[in-house]
Design an enzyme around this catalytic site. Sequence first.
Site, PDB file in Angstrom:
ATOM      1  N   TYR A 144       0.938  -1.263  -0.102  1.00 33.30           N
ATOM      2  CA  TYR A 144      -0.125   0.238  -0.115  1.00 33.30           C
ATOM      3  C   TYR A 144       0.897   1.105  -0.021  1.00 33.30           C
ATOM      4  CZ  TYR A 144      -3.327   3.521   1.550  1.00 33.30           C
ATOM      5  OH  TYR A 144      -4.223   4.442   1.500  1.00 33.30           O
ATOM      6  N   ASP A 239       9.264   2.586  -0.301  1.00 37.89           N
ATOM      7  CA  ASP A 239       8.044   3.368   0.581  1.00 37.89           C
ATOM      8  C   ASP A 239       8.499   3.008   1.700  1.00 37.89           C
ATOM      9  OD1 ASP A 239       5.994   4.070   1.911  1.00 37.89           O
ATOM     10  OD2 ASP A 239       4.638   3.580   0.399  1.00 37.89           O
ATOM     11  N   LYS A 267       4.875   9.447   8.746  1.00 42.86           N
ATOM     12  CA  LYS A 267       4.705   9.208  10.239  1.00 42.86           C
ATOM     13  C   LYS A 267       5.894   9.591  11.115  1.00 42.86           C
ATOM     14  CE  LYS A 267       1.916   5.091   8.225  1.00 42.86           C
ATOM     15  NZ  LYS A 267       0.737   5.114   8.658  1.00 42.86           N
TER      16      LYS A 267
HETATM   17  N1  HOZ Z   1      -3.605   3.588   5.971  1.00 45.75           N
HETATM   18  C1  HOZ Z   1      -3.279   3.354   7.434  1.00 45.75           C
HETATM   19  C2  HOZ Z   1      -2.704   2.033   7.780  1.00 45.75           C
HETATM   20  N2  HOZ Z   1      -1.939   1.231   7.195  1.00 45.75           N
HETATM   21  C3  HOZ Z   1      -4.705   3.743   8.219  1.00 45.75           C
HETATM   22  C4  HOZ Z   1      -4.447   4.971   8.488  1.00 45.75           C
HETATM   23  C5  HOZ Z   1      -5.603   5.470   9.174  1.00 45.75           C
HETATM   24  O1  HOZ Z   1      -6.688   4.836   9.665  1.00 45.75           O
HETATM   25  O2  HOZ Z   1      -5.417   6.297  10.304  1.00 45.75           O
END
Ligand code: HOZ
Length: 427
Positions: A144, A239, A267
């Site tokens: 992802y 990534d 992050k």
């Molecule tokens: N895409 C995030 C997990 N891999 C989730 C982000 C969220 O829901 O805060």
Amino acid sequence: MKTTKSRANFKIAQLAIPGGVNSPVRAFRSVGGDPLFIKKAKGATVEDVDGNTFIDYVLSWGPMILGHANPGVLKAIIKAAQQGTSYGAPCQAETDLANVIIQAVPSIEQVRLVNSGTEAVMSAIRLARAYTKRDKILKFDGCYHGHADHLLVKAGSGIATLGIPDTPGVPKDFARHTLTAPFNDIVATEKLIHKHAKDLAAIIVEPVAGNMGVIPPTDEFLPWLRMITQKYEIVLIFDEVITGFRVHFGGAQALYKVLPDLTCLGKIIGGGLPIGAYGGRKDIMQMIAPAGPVYQAGTLSGNPVAVAAGLETLRQLKKPGVYKELEKKSKTLAEGLGESAKAAKIPYYQTRVGSMLGGFFTEGPVTDYTSAKKSNTVQYGKFFHGMLKKGVYLAPSQFEAMLLSTTHSDSMIKQTISAARNVFKIL
Ligand code: HOZ
């Protein structure tokens, strides 16, 4: 466990916000039940609006590696905010953060700050396309890279969690430029590269997959990707939005000693405030406007408060012994979980790289998206709720990571293992 207030909050939220949440996996759809509404968080714990306290292994999906409300980070945020929360003009702290990133992450010579991981990846891909004058990209099934149109093809995270095959709203013309191969599969990837080499701008990969559960790369995979991309002059993008400053101070590239051309971060570098970054080889980065012609901009990019939180987070992470300690605790937890499942005779496959843990409800081995999807997600849902009742907050999806912070104490780890031992027994 009382959840009256969370449930009431969720009902009202659904009237104002689609699905009641601002990011899909938060909604508990794949594990069942309603999401908990959080009132506050401190260290390794979160407290919901009903007053339940949990040991938190989600950590805001990665940023809170120092735990919630770290005193030093809070101080830095307040100090920065008192000087104004956004300038829309350069400030010294942006250069300071850029330099810390450049010194830490081996392949980054220059870096541009943006507002999220999605934005970082989207911009890095545009840059790779401009640099190579090619259109196609290759990604790996179940990885992802945010929610940009061309990256939602066979994606992990919420896409995997909710079982959405192809998102409506992505024009076929965009998606056709994205090729996909199984993670860790050199043979399949090589075939695709041979077929499309002269059209391929970039190969993007999570060096440790963290959005289909946690799947480490095989020993050969990343070095091979580096070799083949160099051979065909394809830009290799790591990534490292999750792995950056998590699996090692220099990210997965420092851990595995494989250097990509471009790296995406997010992050942790914002210490819990919104941020993203992409960086890499200077000759490529120099193509970004205003140094070069590739346009990318943002009103809040390099936001002074986010930058201050990030700088303080990285300052604390750089102290000797931090990653060693995280490694020790994470290993204890992973072993404890694995042994507990074994004792209860539950098919369970434990993975781990540093403080990123994956626990798949399948015999395994789990090496790619196909094997990850063999997991019994119904059983995961039961495990999730069992753990919640025992005061442990895991990701509400089989296809996300379990993460540790420096504030997870030995006794919390012990408590988590003991909870898991009991929950596995009643699955
Ligand atoms: N895409 C995030 C997990 N891999 C989730 C982000 C969220 O829901 O805060």
